[in-house]
Scaffold this active site. Sequence first.
Site, PDB file in Angstrom:
ATOM      1  N   ASN A 173      42.225  33.723  39.561  1.00  0.00           N
ATOM      2  CA  ASN A 173      40.813  33.379  39.424  1.00  0.00           C
ATOM      3  C   ASN A 173      40.026  34.634  39.036  1.00  0.00           C
ATOM      4  OD1 ASN A 173      39.863  34.760  41.944  1.00  0.00           O
ATOM      5  ND2 ASN A 173      41.369  33.356  42.812  1.00  0.00           N
ATOM      6  N   ASP A 217      46.780  28.826  54.740  1.00  0.00           N
ATOM      7  CA  ASP A 217      45.360  29.169  54.847  1.00  0.00           C
ATOM      8  C   ASP A 217      45.280  30.409  55.740  1.00  0.00           C
ATOM      9  OD1 ASP A 217      42.642  29.391  55.548  1.00  0.00           O
ATOM     10  OD2 ASP A 217      42.345  27.290  55.030  1.00  0.00           O
ATOM     11  N   PHE A 234      34.322  33.452  53.903  1.00  0.00           N
ATOM     12  CA  PHE A 234      33.393  33.202  52.807  1.00  0.00           C
ATOM     13  C   PHE A 234      33.655  31.780  52.325  1.00  0.00           C
ATOM     14  CE2 PHE A 234      31.196  37.010  51.016  1.00  0.00           C
ATOM     15  CZ  PHE A 234      31.529  37.903  52.018  1.00  0.00           C
TER      16      PHE A 234
HETATM   17  O1  PMT Z   1      35.496  39.536  44.140  1.00  0.00           O
HETATM   18  P1  PMT Z   1      34.115  39.381  43.521  1.00  0.00           P
HETATM   19  O2  PMT Z   1      34.164  39.274  42.018  1.00  0.00           O
HETATM   20  O3  PMT Z   1      33.160  40.428  44.016  1.00  0.00           O
HETATM   21  O4  PMT Z   1      33.522  37.967  43.992  1.00  0.00           O
HETATM   22  C1  PMT Z   1      33.232  37.749  45.341  1.00  0.00           C
HETATM   23  C2  PMT Z   1      33.650  36.357  45.783  1.00  0.00           C
HETATM   24  C3  PMT Z   1      32.841  35.321  45.035  1.00  0.00           C
HETATM   25  C4  PMT Z   1      35.147  36.132  45.506  1.00  0.00           C
HETATM   26  C5  PMT Z   1      33.395  36.295  47.340  1.00  0.00           C
HETATM   27  O5  PMT Z   1      32.043  36.538  47.597  1.00  0.00           O
HETATM   28  C6  PMT Z   1      33.790  34.953  47.918  1.00  0.00           C
HETATM   29  O6  PMT Z   1      33.025  34.003  47.918  1.00  0.00           O
HETATM   30  N1  PMT Z   1      35.045  34.887  48.445  1.00  0.00           N
HETATM   31  C7  PMT Z   1      35.670  33.648  48.939  1.00  0.00           C
HETATM   32  C8  PMT Z   1      36.288  32.937  47.790  1.00  0.00           C
HETATM   33  C9  PMT Z   1      37.056  31.692  48.197  1.00  0.00           C
HETATM   34  O7  PMT Z   1      38.221  31.588  47.917  1.00  0.00           O
HETATM   35  O8  PMT Z   1      36.387  30.811  48.874  1.00  0.00           O
HETATM   36  P2  PMT Z   1      37.024  29.442  49.454  1.00  0.00           P
HETATM   37  O9  PMT Z   1      35.831  28.644  49.751  1.00  0.00           O
HETATM   38  O10 PMT Z   1      38.028  28.886  48.500  1.00  0.00           O
HETATM   39  O11 PMT Z   1      37.754  29.889  50.767  1.00  0.00           O
HETATM   40  C10 PMT Z   1      37.148  29.836  52.046  1.00  0.00           C
HETATM   41  C11 PMT Z   1      37.656  30.950  52.920  1.00  0.00           C
HETATM   42  O12 PMT Z   1      39.043  30.740  53.190  1.00  0.00           O
HETATM   43  C12 PMT Z   1      37.539  32.330  52.330  1.00  0.00           C
HETATM   44  O13 PMT Z   1      37.218  33.211  53.358  1.00  0.00           O
HETATM   45  C13 PMT Z   1      38.947  32.609  51.800  1.00  0.00           C
HETATM   46  O14 PMT Z   1      39.242  33.998  51.807  1.00  0.00           O
HETATM   47  C14 PMT Z   1      39.795  31.854  52.799  1.00  0.00           C
HETATM   48  N2  PMT Z   1      41.072  31.323  52.309  1.00  0.00           N
HETATM   49  C15 PMT Z   1      41.116  30.401  51.319  1.00  0.00           C
HETATM   50  C16 PMT Z   1      42.327  29.872  50.930  1.00  0.00           C
HETATM   51  C17 PMT Z   1      43.509  30.312  51.567  1.00  0.00           C
HETATM   52  N3  PMT Z   1      44.691  29.838  51.221  1.00  0.00           N
HETATM   53  N4  PMT Z   1      43.432  31.230  52.534  1.00  0.00           N
HETATM   54  C18 PMT Z   1      42.245  31.743  52.919  1.00  0.00           C
HETATM   55  O15 PMT Z   1      42.191  32.590  53.793  1.00  0.00           O
END
Ligand code: PMT
Length: 401
Positions: free
Chosen positions: A211, A308, A326
Site C-alpha cells: 500500500n 491482526d 490507527f
Molecule cells: O505512513 P504514512 O504515509 O505517514 O501514512 C500514515 C498512515 C495513513 C498509514 C497512518 O496514519 C495510519 O492510518 N495507519 C493505520 C493504517 C491501517 O492499516 O489502518 P487499518 O484501519 O487497516 O488498521 C487498524 C489498526 O490495526 C491499525 O493500527 C493497524 O496498524 C492495525 N492492524 C491492521 C491489520 C493487521 N493485520 N494488523 C494490525 O495490527
Amino acid sequence: MQTLADKRILLGISGGIAAYKSADLVRRLTERGADVRVILTSAAQEFITPLTLQAVSGNPVSHSLLDPAAEAAMGHIELAKWADLILIAPASADVIARLAHGLANDLLTTCVLASSAPVAVAPAMNQQMYKNIATQKNLATLKEHNFHIFGPGVGAQACGDTGAGRMLEPLELVALTEQLFSPVKNLQGLRITITAGPTREAIDPVRYISNHSSGKMGFALAQAAAAMGAEVTLISGPVQLATPAGVTRIDVQSAEQMHQAALSAAVQSDIFIGCAAVADYRVAEIAADKLKKGAEAEMQLTLVKNPDIIAAVAALPQQRPFTVGFAAETRNVLEYARQKLLNKRLDMICANDVSASDRGFNSDDNALSVIWRGGELDLPKAPKQQLATQLITLISEHYKN
Ligand code: PMT
C-alpha cells in the site's frame, strides 16, 4: 502561539535550491516569537539575497568574516555567543563536511566552532550525494558531536531525482526546533514500541501486494517519543526514511514478520502504537519462481488472512502494554474507528480520514480524531512532526491516568 518567545536563533543558510524556502522559515520562526539572525554562505547568496532575509527577520544579515562594518556591529564571536540555537537550513553536503572536520573557513563555520549553543542541521542535497559514504560518515560524526540532524525528507528533487535529501518543510523544521527548546522529558523510563510503514506480501520472487504508506507518521511518532525521553523501538516495513536519533529500529517486510517482532517487543513495552498499514491478507502460497503470463485473460490469487497484530498485542494475557491503534478509513471514518477500538480491545484509536490527498498516506501532513472510552479529541491538520508531539503527549497523559 509564541512557542519560541525570546529564543535567539542563528540561522545559517548554505548554497542549495532549498534556500528559497529559508525566507518562509524565518517568517515562521519569528511568528512564534523567535529573534532570528541570518548568516549566508557565499554560495547561498546565489540563491537568495541578504535583503530578502533582512526584511523577513528584521535584523541585519551577515555573510562575511572579513566585513569590518558587520564585525563592528556584532562581531562573529559575539554572534556565536548570542545564539540559543544555531540552525543550518539548508545544510549542503559541503557545509556538513566542513562542520564534521571542524573547519572555520567562513563566517558560518567559524560561528559554529566558536559557539557553545546546540546546533541543528537540515541536510538538503541530491539523493546520491546524501547516500554517498562520505556524507553519511560526516553526518555520523556530527551526531557523535551532539549535533541535531533534522531530516532530510524523501521525495522528488529539483534536479529531477527522487529519494532522500530534500530539506524538511519550514513548518516541520519549526516543530523540531520547538521540540529542542521544550524537551518535555516526561517520558523518561517509558518503553514505547511503534509500528510504521507498509507491509509487503510476496506473490512470487519479484512481485508483492502492498500500500501507499510512507512510514512518515510512524517515524514522526518515534522521533517525538524519543525526544521526550522514551526508549523507543520502531518496527518498520519497507520505507525510505532515516532512523530518528536514539531510536532502535527493526526492519521487516511482511505482516507475519511484523507480527513476530511486535509481540516480542510489546511484552517489554509500556505503550504500543500500531501506526503501520498492515496488509490484511497475504497470498496463500508464494510462488517459488516468477509467475509466467499465460494465455488466459484472468488470473486468480488465493489470499489468506494475516494475523491482526494490534489485536494480538491488546489481547496479551500478561505484560499487556497500553495499546493505541490507527484506523485509516475513506468513509464513515469515526464510526469504523469506534468499532475498531472495541473489536480490537484497544485503549485508544486515531481515526485517520485518508480520502483526501493532502493528508494521511504518503503526505507530510495529517489530521486525526483520537478516540478512547469516554472521550474524543480532534487534532487538526498539521505537519506530521507537530501532530506526533501532540499525540504522544495525549497518549502519555492517558497512560499515566
Ligand atoms: O505512513 P504514512 O504515509 O505517514 O501514512 C500514515 C498512515 C495513513 C498509514 C497512518 O496514519 C495510519 O492510518 N495507519 C493505520 C493504517 C491501517 O492499516 O489502518 P487499518 O484501519 O487497516 O488498521 C487498524 C489498526 O490495526 C491499525 O493500527 C493497524 O496498524 C492495525 N492492524 C491492521 C491489520 C493487521 N493485520 N494488523 C494490525 O495490527
